[in-house]
Design a protein around this motif. Structure first.
Motif, PDB file in Angstrom:
ATOM      1  N   ALA A   1       0.829  -1.200   0.000  1.00 51.75           N
ATOM      2  CA  ALA A   1       0.000   0.000   0.000  1.00 51.75           C
ATOM      3  C   ALA A   1       0.869   1.257   0.000  1.00 51.75           C
ATOM      4  CB  ALA A   1      -0.936  -0.003   1.202  1.00 51.75           C
ATOM      5  N   ALA A   2       1.958   1.235   0.786  1.00 51.03           N
ATOM      6  CA  ALA A   2       2.864   2.381   0.812  1.00 51.03           C
ATOM      7  C   ALA A   2       3.548   2.576  -0.531  1.00 51.03           C
ATOM      8  CB  ALA A   2       3.904   2.202   1.917  1.00 51.03           C
ATOM      9  N   ARG A   3       3.954   1.458  -1.149  1.00 49.47           N
ATOM     10  CA  ARG A   3       4.602   1.556  -2.461  1.00 49.47           C
ATOM     11  C   ARG A   3       3.637   2.135  -3.492  1.00 49.47           C
ATOM     12  NH1 ARG A   3       5.058  -0.599  -7.226  1.00 49.47           N
ATOM     13  NH2 ARG A   3       3.351  -2.061  -6.852  1.00 49.47           N
TER      14      ARG A   3
ATOM     15  N   ILE B   1      -5.674   1.840  -0.977  1.00 49.72           N
ATOM     16  CA  ILE B   1      -6.713   1.843   0.056  1.00 49.72           C
ATOM     17  C   ILE B   1      -7.319   0.451   0.209  1.00 49.72           C
ATOM     18  CG2 ILE B   1      -9.004   2.727   0.642  1.00 49.72           C
ATOM     19  CD1 ILE B   1      -8.094   5.376  -0.764  1.00 49.72           C
ATOM     20  N   ALA B   2      -7.512  -0.245  -0.913  1.00 50.37           N
ATOM     21  CA  ALA B   2      -8.086  -1.593  -0.857  1.00 50.37           C
ATOM     22  C   ALA B   2      -7.176  -2.540  -0.072  1.00 50.37           C
ATOM     23  CB  ALA B   2      -8.315  -2.117  -2.271  1.00 50.37           C
ATOM     24  N   LEU B   3      -5.872  -2.348  -0.175  1.00 49.75           N
ATOM     25  CA  LEU B   3      -4.932  -3.204   0.549  1.00 49.75           C
ATOM     26  C   LEU B   3      -4.896  -2.883   2.039  1.00 49.75           C
ATOM     27  CD1 LEU B   3      -1.932  -3.330  -1.946  1.00 49.75           C
ATOM     28  CD2 LEU B   3      -3.265  -5.294  -1.140  1.00 49.75           C
ATOM     29  N   ASP B   4      -4.974  -1.588   2.382  1.00 50.68           N
ATOM     30  CA  ASP B   4      -4.891  -1.184   3.788  1.00 50.68           C
ATOM     31  C   ASP B   4      -5.819   0.006   4.015  1.00 50.68           C
ATOM     32  OD1 ASP B   4      -4.326  -0.555   6.372  1.00 50.68           O
ATOM     33  OD2 ASP B   4      -2.158  -0.474   6.134  1.00 50.68           O
ATOM     34  N   PRO B   5      -7.099  -0.246   4.340  1.00 52.02           N
ATOM     35  CA  PRO B   5      -8.067   0.843   4.498  1.00 52.02           C
ATOM     36  C   PRO B   5      -7.745   1.804   5.641  1.00 52.02           C
ATOM     37  CG  PRO B   5      -9.184  -1.261   4.220  1.00 52.02           C
ATOM     38  CD  PRO B   5      -7.734  -1.571   4.442  1.00 52.02           C
ATOM     39  N   THR B   6      -6.889   1.414   6.584  1.00 51.18           N
ATOM     40  CA  THR B   6      -6.561   2.293   7.707  1.00 51.18           C
ATOM     41  C   THR B   6      -5.355   3.192   7.429  1.00 51.18           C
ATOM     42  OG1 THR B   6      -5.057   0.722   8.775  1.00 51.18           O
ATOM     43  CG2 THR B   6      -7.403   0.525   9.288  1.00 51.18           C
ATOM     44  N   PHE B   7      -4.715   3.010   6.276  1.00 45.79           N
ATOM     45  CA  PHE B   7      -3.507   3.772   5.934  1.00 45.79           C
ATOM     46  C   PHE B   7      -3.934   5.122   5.368  1.00 45.79           C
ATOM     47  CE2 PHE B   7       0.436   3.964   3.031  1.00 45.79           C
ATOM     48  CZ  PHE B   7       1.197   4.543   4.023  1.00 45.79           C
ATOM     49  N   LEU B   8      -3.628   6.217   6.077  1.00 43.00           N
ATOM     50  CA  LEU B   8      -4.176   7.533   5.767  1.00 43.00           C
ATOM     51  C   LEU B   8      -3.661   8.178   4.483  1.00 43.00           C
ATOM     52  CD1 LEU B   8      -5.983   9.904   6.551  1.00 43.00           C
ATOM     53  CD2 LEU B   8      -4.136  10.721   8.036  1.00 43.00           C
ATOM     54  N   PRO B   9      -2.353   8.150   4.169  1.00 41.33           N
ATOM     55  CA  PRO B   9      -1.873   8.909   3.012  1.00 41.33           C
ATOM     56  C   PRO B   9      -2.631   8.667   1.708  1.00 41.33           C
ATOM     57  CG  PRO B   9      -0.008   8.280   4.337  1.00 41.33           C
ATOM     58  CD  PRO B   9      -1.215   7.594   4.943  1.00 41.33           C
TER      59      PRO B   9
ATOM     60  N   GLN C   1       3.654  11.654   0.924  1.00 44.06           N
ATOM     61  CA  GLN C   1       4.323  10.361   0.888  1.00 44.06           C
ATOM     62  C   GLN C   1       3.890   9.555   2.105  1.00 44.06           C
ATOM     63  OE1 GLN C   1       6.482   9.239  -1.446  1.00 44.06           O
ATOM     64  NE2 GLN C   1       6.650  11.106  -2.672  1.00 44.06           N
ATOM     65  N   GLY C   2       4.073   8.241   2.049  1.00 44.62           N
ATOM     66  CA  GLY C   2       3.688   7.445   3.187  1.00 44.62           C
ATOM     67  C   GLY C   2       4.610   6.268   3.415  1.00 44.62           C
ATOM     68  N   VAL C   3       4.762   5.900   4.667  1.00 46.28           N
ATOM     69  CA  VAL C   3       5.462   4.677   5.037  1.00 46.28           C
ATOM     70  C   VAL C   3       4.498   3.832   5.851  1.00 46.28           C
ATOM     71  CG1 VAL C   3       7.750   5.705   4.985  1.00 46.28           C
ATOM     72  CG2 VAL C   3       6.442   5.735   7.108  1.00 46.28           C
ATOM     73  N   PRO C   4       4.600   2.527   5.816  1.00 47.15           N
ATOM     74  CA  PRO C   4       3.583   1.670   6.428  1.00 47.15           C
ATOM     75  C   PRO C   4       3.727   1.506   7.934  1.00 47.15           C
ATOM     76  CG  PRO C   4       5.252   0.311   5.412  1.00 47.15           C
ATOM     77  CD  PRO C   4       5.609   1.744   5.082  1.00 47.15           C
TER      78      PRO C   4
ATOM     79  N   ILE D   1       1.293  10.440   8.662  1.00 44.84           N
ATOM     80  CA  ILE D   1       1.622  11.095   7.399  1.00 44.84           C
ATOM     81  C   ILE D   1       3.083  11.422   7.422  1.00 44.84           C
ATOM     82  CG2 ILE D   1       1.177  13.100   5.951  1.00 44.84           C
ATOM     83  CD1 ILE D   1      -1.563  13.256   7.302  1.00 44.84           C
ATOM     84  N   HIS D   2       3.737  11.112   6.328  1.00 44.80           N
ATOM     85  CA  HIS D   2       5.181  11.360   6.238  1.00 44.80           C
ATOM     86  C   HIS D   2       5.439  12.131   4.948  1.00 44.80           C
ATOM     87  CE1 HIS D   2       5.926   8.462   9.517  1.00 44.80           C
ATOM     88  NE2 HIS D   2       4.844   7.921   9.031  1.00 44.80           N
ATOM     89  N   GLY D   3       5.832  13.413   5.085  1.00 49.31           N
ATOM     90  CA  GLY D   3       6.039  14.226   3.915  1.00 49.31           C
ATOM     91  C   GLY D   3       7.506  14.307   3.550  1.00 49.31           C
TER      92      GLY D   3
END
Length: 210
Positions: free
Chosen positions: A11-13, A38-46, A200-203, A208-210
């Motif tokens: 999801a991060a990639r 989002i489909a892979l990780d619905p809780t991942f905000l970025p 940008q995002g990391v898992p 949030i990681h900019g």
């Protein structure tokens, strides 16, 4: 329960690939990529934030609004979804909703130039000149070389009947417009403030990681 580690990594990639698409103004491709993340990780905000950004610039305002509202439900404290909801409300001529959204951002980041500038535009639309000047003052404190802010300040002063002051700020605007160091706000991607830019995002959690 969170997504498996492998799904979070993918999801991060995908999110970061979508960010690269946005930077090339490939909004449709970015939209599809963020949906996969989002489909892979619905809780991942970025990717939730970034989906709203992609839809805003496609443009698909109803879709952008839906995506921003969902991102806000995942992370109510994050400023990006509220900022995007403010931009969308302005574009849809809903000034009261825009005001509420931008004020929520200011509760988190009172000094943000984009939020202060955009809220000032809402106030100017409603002829709330004194309130607009306060917001533009704050925007100028954050970005003193922003030509859009300076021009709006000059226009607000003129509408307040302070024409001598307005003329001085118009002179400053003319000088800034010719300067290589000037910044400005616009309607395109990367021109509407930092909270309307993809992240940008990391898992790791929802951060949030900019």
């Amino acid at each position: 329960m969170g997504a498996p580690p492998a799904d979070r990594e993918e999801a991060a990639r995908l999110n970061n690939r979508g960010v690269a698409d946005l930077e090339q103004f490939k909004f449709g491709e970015a939209n599809a990529t963020f949906r996969q993340a989002i489909a892979l990780d619905p809780t991942f905000l970025p990717p939730r934030i970034n989906l709203a950004v992609a839809r805003l610039y496609e443009p698909d305002l109803p879709g952008a609004r839906e995506a921003a509202e969902r991102a806000s439900r995942v992370a109510p404290e994050a400023p990006q979804p509220q900022y995007l909801l403010g931009l969308i409300a302005r574009a849809e001529n809903r000034p009261a909703d825009a005001e509420v959204a931008f004020e929520r951002v200011l509760a988190v980041d009172a000094a943000d130039a984009g939020t202060n500038y955009m809220l000032a535009q809402v106030y100017l639309q409603q002829a709330r000149i004194d309130e607009a000047l306060v917001r533009l003052d704050a925007a100028m404190s954050a970005e003193p070389y922003n030509a859009s802010v300076v021009y709006s300040y000059a226009q607000a002063l003129a509408r307040a009947g302070r024409r001598d002051e307005s003329a001085r700020w118009l002179d400053r605007f003319s000088t800034l417009r010719e300067s290589a160091s000037a910044t400005s706000f616009g309607q395109n991607y990367l021109e509407q403030g930092r909270y309307a830019e993809a992240v940008q995002g990391v898992p790791h959690g929802r951060g949030i990681h900019g």
